[in-house]
Enzyme design. Structure first.
Site, PDB file in Angstrom:
ATOM      1  N   CYS A 116      26.233  15.630  13.133  1.00  0.00           N
ATOM      2  CA  CYS A 116      26.712  16.401  11.974  1.00  0.00           C
ATOM      3  C   CYS A 116      26.389  17.890  12.068  1.00  0.00           C
ATOM      4  O   CYS A 116      26.965  18.686  11.327  1.00  0.00           O
ATOM      5  CB  CYS A 116      26.121  15.846  10.687  1.00  0.00           C
ATOM      6  N   HIS A 256      25.939  20.908   4.624  1.00  0.00           N
ATOM      7  CA  HIS A 256      26.549  19.698   5.169  1.00  0.00           C
ATOM      8  C   HIS A 256      26.696  18.683   4.034  1.00  0.00           C
ATOM      9  O   HIS A 256      25.813  18.555   3.182  1.00  0.00           O
ATOM     10  CB  HIS A 256      25.663  19.138   6.289  1.00  0.00           C
ATOM     11  N   ASN A 286      31.070  11.916   4.143  1.00  0.00           N
ATOM     12  CA  ASN A 286      30.432  12.649   5.238  1.00  0.00           C
ATOM     13  C   ASN A 286      31.374  12.657   6.443  1.00  0.00           C
ATOM     14  O   ASN A 286      31.638  11.618   7.038  1.00  0.00           O
ATOM     15  CB  ASN A 286      29.107  11.953   5.577  1.00  0.00           C
TER      16      ASN A 286
HETATM   17  N1  ACO Z   1      26.394  -0.752  -2.145  1.00  0.00           N
HETATM   18  C1  ACO Z   1      25.485  -1.429  -2.862  1.00  0.00           C
HETATM   19  N2  ACO Z   1      24.211  -1.533  -2.485  1.00  0.00           N
HETATM   20  C2  ACO Z   1      23.848  -0.928  -1.347  1.00  0.00           C
HETATM   21  C3  ACO Z   1      24.750  -0.212  -0.563  1.00  0.00           C
HETATM   22  C4  ACO Z   1      26.080  -0.136  -0.995  1.00  0.00           C
HETATM   23  N3  ACO Z   1      27.033   0.517  -0.323  1.00  0.00           N
HETATM   24  N4  ACO Z   1      24.094   0.288   0.514  1.00  0.00           N
HETATM   25  C5  ACO Z   1      22.817  -0.093   0.405  1.00  0.00           C
HETATM   26  N5  ACO Z   1      22.667  -0.839  -0.719  1.00  0.00           N
HETATM   27  C6  ACO Z   1      21.464  -1.481  -1.208  1.00  0.00           C
HETATM   28  C7  ACO Z   1      20.485  -1.775  -0.119  1.00  0.00           C
HETATM   29  O1  ACO Z   1      20.804  -2.982   0.517  1.00  0.00           O
HETATM   30  C8  ACO Z   1      19.178  -1.866  -0.892  1.00  0.00           C
HETATM   31  O2  ACO Z   1      19.113  -3.129  -1.463  1.00  0.00           O
HETATM   32  P1  ACO Z   1      17.723  -3.943  -1.449  1.00  0.00           P
HETATM   33  O3  ACO Z   1      16.770  -3.069  -2.222  1.00  0.00           O
HETATM   34  O4  ACO Z   1      18.081  -5.223  -2.108  1.00  0.00           O
HETATM   35  O5  ACO Z   1      17.360  -4.065   0.000  1.00  0.00           O
HETATM   36  C9  ACO Z   1      19.391  -0.864  -2.037  1.00  0.00           C
HETATM   37  O6  ACO Z   1      20.791  -0.595  -2.097  1.00  0.00           O
HETATM   38  C10 ACO Z   1      18.662   0.434  -1.876  1.00  0.00           C
HETATM   39  O7  ACO Z   1      18.916   0.910  -0.578  1.00  0.00           O
HETATM   40  P2  ACO Z   1      18.278   2.235  -0.101  1.00  0.00           P
HETATM   41  O8  ACO Z   1      18.482   2.374   1.364  1.00  0.00           O
HETATM   42  O9  ACO Z   1      16.891   2.371  -0.639  1.00  0.00           O
HETATM   43  O10 ACO Z   1      19.185   3.293  -0.867  1.00  0.00           O
HETATM   44  P3  ACO Z   1      18.995   4.820  -0.888  1.00  0.00           P
HETATM   45  O11 ACO Z   1      18.815   5.289  -2.238  1.00  0.00           O
HETATM   46  O12 ACO Z   1      18.027   5.303   0.170  1.00  0.00           O
HETATM   47  O13 ACO Z   1      20.451   5.333  -0.415  1.00  0.00           O
HETATM   48  C11 ACO Z   1      21.641   6.103   1.487  1.00  0.00           C
HETATM   49  C12 ACO Z   1      20.967   4.930   0.829  1.00  0.00           C
HETATM   50  C13 ACO Z   1      22.793   6.557   0.621  1.00  0.00           C
HETATM   51  C14 ACO Z   1      22.167   5.665   2.847  1.00  0.00           C
HETATM   52  C15 ACO Z   1      20.626   7.263   1.636  1.00  0.00           C
HETATM   53  O14 ACO Z   1      19.444   6.794   2.198  1.00  0.00           O
HETATM   54  C16 ACO Z   1      21.155   8.404   2.476  1.00  0.00           C
HETATM   55  O15 ACO Z   1      22.096   9.092   2.107  1.00  0.00           O
HETATM   56  N6  ACO Z   1      20.516   8.653   3.624  1.00  0.00           N
HETATM   57  C17 ACO Z   1      20.950   9.765   4.504  1.00  0.00           C
HETATM   58  C18 ACO Z   1      22.087   9.288   5.331  1.00  0.00           C
HETATM   59  C19 ACO Z   1      22.778  10.402   6.026  1.00  0.00           C
HETATM   60  O16 ACO Z   1      22.814  11.511   5.568  1.00  0.00           O
HETATM   61  N7  ACO Z   1      23.354  10.063   7.154  1.00  0.00           N
HETATM   62  C20 ACO Z   1      24.193  10.933   7.848  1.00  0.00           C
HETATM   63  C21 ACO Z   1      23.509  11.728   8.877  1.00  0.00           C
HETATM   64  S1  ACO Z   1      24.614  12.810   9.569  1.00  0.00           S
HETATM   65  C22 ACO Z   1      25.204  12.297  11.090  1.00  0.00           C
HETATM   66  O17 ACO Z   1      24.723  12.791  12.074  1.00  0.00           O
HETATM   67  C23 ACO Z   1      26.355  11.346  11.202  1.00  0.00           C
END
Ligand code: ACO
Length: 335
Positions: A116, A256, A286
């Site tokens: 990214c 970003h 994203n």
């Molecule tokens: N729908 C419903 N529930 C979901 C979903 C979904 N799409 N995805 C995850 N959950 C659930 C999980 O299973 C978890 O359930 P559990 O507690 O029963 O295990 C719960 O939601 C909480 O999950 P978390 O991972 O704690 O959620 P969080 O608040 O951290 O959000 C997210 C997850 C959105 C992925 C966040 O961590 C994030 O944005 N991280 C950064 C990711 C990012 O920016 N990546 C791109 C990098 S750039 C590149 O180089 C491509």
């Protein structure tokens, strides 16, 4: 010592696929809800390419629009840089495919992979080619079709990404304008947090790798989130420090577009009012290396970037990588 030239953006363009996939559409594919995706990420919908469209197709349209915006012909481009993690093929580079498509017969071409942060890495490379006088016009493109690399059975990742391309032409600009500073960095220790394990030389594609779904994006979202919240502020401050400015000097922030909560943390740290921050992740998700590139093009075309504005670009990505730049904006297009 010979004086360095000033490098800046003189034209931008972008391209988004027509197909819109809403969170309600995602509810039909995977166990998720519109409410979860919106509150945890800020994303409402994303764009998706069809099976006949590859990364170079989006990149070519974005590049043509940037050329038109700058008033340059393709033969005037000296170098094409395509930042992407979703190239059309392993090789030749997507940059070579774009070179052929637009008829940039005098351009060298290569791809750059910094996930990214790719567009910000590309901008820093272009800046230095222009500053030293090595090249006159560099075309930097951030282009991705990540919907082809995400696992639509993995709700942790498939709701996050979208397809698109953005392009910028970097050339010499008048003194006092252009890229005042840029900063790029990496921490390879975090590489496993965000990866596509198979399809390269470590795990070549095989029936087994496909059955194990190893050719899809794997991500430790929580760890990436923690890293992102810290590095976005750090990287923006570092670029400001490099050109002797402070956060109070920022007129407009283009971050970003990965997660609204990550952007909000940056807004808070940099003390920016919401209206001075460009956000389009609600519509596109994203788009990895295309995110910042598309955002600059949209903000510029909407007239949100004024002559003399100090603009900060900042991003992070797999690698782990990060990048930032401070620009003194000059209206797009040649004088
Ligand atoms: N729908 C419903 N529930 C979901 C979903 C979904 N799409 N995805 C995850 N959950 C659930 C999980 O299973 C978890 O359930 P559990 O507690 O029963 O295990 C719960 O939601 C909480 O999950 P978390 O991972 O704690 O959620 P969080 O608040 O951290 O959000 C997210 C997850 C959105 C992925 C966040 O961590 C994030 O944005 N991280 C950064 C990711 C990012 O920016 N990546 C791109 C990098 S750039 C590149 O180089 C491509």
């Amino acid at each position: 010592m010979k004086k360095l030239r000033n490098a800046g953006i003189i034209g931008t363009g972008s391209c988004l696929p027509d197909k819109i996939v809403t969170n309600q559409d995602m509810e039909k594919i995977v166990d998720t809800t519109d409410e979860w995706v919106k509150t945890r990420t800020g994303i409402s919908e994303r764009r998706m390419t069809d099976e006949n469209t590859a990364t170079s197709d989006l990149a070519t349209v974005a590049a043509s629009r940037a050329l038109e915006n700058a008033g340059l012909g393709p033969e005037e481009i000296d170098l094409i840089l395509v930042a992407t993690v979703t190239p059309d093929v392993m090789f030749p580079s997507t940059a070579c495919i774009v070179q052929d498509n637009i008829g940039a017969i005098n351009a060298a071409a290569f791809d750059l992979e910094a996930a990214c942060s790719g567009f910000l890495y590309g901008l820093a490379v272009a800046e230095n080619f222009i500053k030293t006088g090595y090249y006159k016009n560099v075309l930097v493109i951030g282009a991705e079709t990540l919907t082809k690399l995400v696992d639509f059975t993995d709700r942790n990742t498939c709701v996050l990404f979208g397809d698109g391309a953005g392009a910028a032409i970097v050339s010499e600009v008048p003194e006092g304008y252009g890229i005042l500073s840029s900063y790029i960095g990496a921490d390879g220790k975090g590489g496993k947090l965000l990866t596509v394990p198979a399809g390269g030389s470590r795990i070549p594609s095989s029936v087994e790798s496909v059955l194990n779904r190893l050719h899809y994006v794997k991500m430790d979202g929580k760890e990436v989130f923690k890293f992102a919240v810290k590095i976005m502020g750090d990287a923006a401050e570092k670029a400001l420090e490099k050109c002797g400015l402070d956060k109070e000097d920022i007129d407009f922030l283009i971050p970003h577009q990965a997660n609204r909560r990550i952007i909000d943390a940056s807004i808070k740290r940099l003390k920016m009012p919401n209206e001075k921050v460009y956000i389009n992740l609600d519509k596109y998700g994203n788009m990895s290396s295309a995110s910042v590139a598309v955002a600059i093009d949209e903000a510029s075309r909407k007239g949100l970037l004024k002559d003399g504005d100090t603009i900060v670009l900042v991003g992070f990505g797999g690698g782990l990588t990060w990048g930032s730049a401070v620009l003194k904006w000059k209206s797009i297009g040649r004088d």
